[in-house]
Design a protein around this motif. Structure first.
Motif, mmCIF file in Angstrom:
data_model
loop_
_atom_site.group_PDB
_atom_site.id
_atom_site.type_symbol
_atom_site.label_atom_id
_atom_site.label_comp_id
_atom_site.label_asym_id
_atom_site.label_seq_id
_atom_site.Cartn_x
_atom_site.Cartn_y
_atom_site.Cartn_z
ATOM 1 N N LYS A 1 42.965 38.998 28.304
ATOM 2 C CA LYS A 1 43.598 40.123 29.008
ATOM 3 C C LYS A 1 42.684 40.704 30.081
ATOM 4 O O LYS A 1 42.568 41.927 30.243
ATOM 5 C CB LYS A 1 44.025 41.215 28.014
ATOM 6 C CG LYS A 1 45.082 40.762 27.024
ATOM 7 C CD LYS A 1 45.485 41.881 26.092
ATOM 8 C CE LYS A 1 46.659 41.493 25.203
ATOM 9 N NZ LYS A 1 46.369 40.305 24.373
ATOM 10 N N THR A 2 42.038 39.817 30.822
ATOM 11 C CA THR A 2 41.183 40.252 31.916
ATOM 12 C C THR A 2 41.036 39.135 32.935
ATOM 13 O O THR A 2 41.241 37.951 32.620
ATOM 14 C CB THR A 2 39.787 40.671 31.405
ATOM 15 O OG1 THR A 2 39.066 41.290 32.475
ATOM 16 C CG2 THR A 2 38.996 39.468 30.906
ATOM 17 N N GLN B 1 44.576 35.134 30.173
ATOM 18 C CA GLN B 1 45.677 35.786 29.472
ATOM 19 C C GLN B 1 45.279 36.159 28.052
ATOM 20 O O GLN B 1 45.605 37.241 27.559
ATOM 21 C CB GLN B 1 46.896 34.860 29.461
ATOM 22 C CG GLN B 1 48.141 35.486 28.838
ATOM 23 C CD GLN B 1 49.327 34.545 28.906
ATOM 24 O OE1 GLN B 1 49.192 33.381 29.225
ATOM 25 N NE2 GLN B 1 50.508 35.063 28.579
#
Length: 300
Positions: free
Chosen positions: A45-46, A42
């Motif tokens: 962001k991947t 998280q």
């Protein structure tokens, strides 16, 4: 990025291939590792892993950051080690790793006395046959059996305490109604000896395999067969006897090890001194000297 714990969880899953393996390595529960990896994904962001039937596989993004993550984890460990080394108090965490039999059969009174003397030291006793990585601060002090003629890694500071000897044992009551055919009782990776056969004992063609020593010890007591044990374990057990004519073998040496960065920490030095003193008094038992073993049996 300052979430070192999440980074270590990511690396443990990448190395072990499963969350279960990572949890065992880090001594955490399954859910904690899953949450840690999810927080890292998280934050970045991947997606770092693909869930496969056989476990977890790195995505291309995960593979891209593994080397950097290793470097960051190593730097974090070095920082923690330097700070730990400056701590000269007799309080705080202290992790000792050693084989279970050394903890239960040789050192528990010493460790009890140590805890009583220094109650503010949060002692963690990690009884395992797995070799802890002191460089990664999985433990602060390690009592290890180094097999063969080997020596510990150069990055560790240590001293050789004594030889480590094993012998073959059977039930002391074998002649009291037990079967004349005995099995070889083997631990992980062991094979039945090819250069020595017990005199006047019929050995079964098929051995019995065990995953750990305590159940193998109990099977020997029950008369199932013959097994190889550390001399300090077998000689102290009144229900066991060394098999007549069997060899006593030095399979390695006992080493007390710390990391060079943390060995001067006061609580590390205090624990090492206690362990050295105790091992000095029990070294004859560890090396299988029968006169000392006889004294112990009489005392028991």
């Amino acid at each position: 990025m300052d979430h070192w714990d999440e980074l270590r969880m990511f690396l443990a899953v990448a190395k072990g291939g499963t969350v279960r393996a990572a949890a065992e390595q880090l001594n955490l529960n399954h859910a904690t590792v899953l949450r840690g990896v999810a927080r890292l994904e998280q934050r970045l962001k991947t997606k770092l892993f693909e869930k496969m039937p056989s476990g977890y596989r790195l995505t291309s993004a995960g593979a891209d950051i593994v080397d950097l993550a290793v470097q960051m984890s190593e730097a974090s460990t070095k920082i923690e080690g330097r700070i730990f080394a400056r701590d000269q108090s007799v309080s705080g965490p202290l992790r000792l790793t050693l084989p279970v039999s050394f903890a239960t059969d040789l050192l528990m009174e010493t460790l009890t006395e140590f805890r009583s003397t220094y109650p503010d030291i949060a002692l963690e006793i990690i009884g395992t046959g797995t070799v802890a990585n002191l460089s990664n601060r999985e433990a602060d002090v390690a009592l290890r059996v180094v097999l063969g003629k080997g020596s510990p890694p150069e990055s560790l500071y240590g001293s050789k305490l004594c030889g480590f000897h094993t012998a073959f044992y059977e039930s002391s009551n074998r002649h009291d109604g037990f079967s004349s055919s005995l099995a070889w009782l083997l631990g992980p990776g062991e094979v039945a000896p090819s250069d020595w056969v017990p005199d006047e004992i019929e050995m079964a063609a098929t051995p019995v395999l065990f995953s750990e020593m305590r159940s193998r010890l109990q099977a020997t007591r029950a008369g199932m067969g013959i097994t190889s044990l550390p001399c300090f374990v077998g000689d102290a057990d009144l229900s066991l006897s060394r098999v007549a004519g069997s060899p006593v073998v030095q399979t390695g040496d006992v080493w007390l090890l710390t990391h060079s960065d943390t060995r001067q920490t006061l609580r590390v030095r205090l624990l090492c001194e206690r362990i050295r003193d105790t091992m000095r008094t029990v070294s004859a038992r560890v090396e299988g000297h029968t006169d000392e073993s006889a004294k112990l049996r009489r005392h028991n």
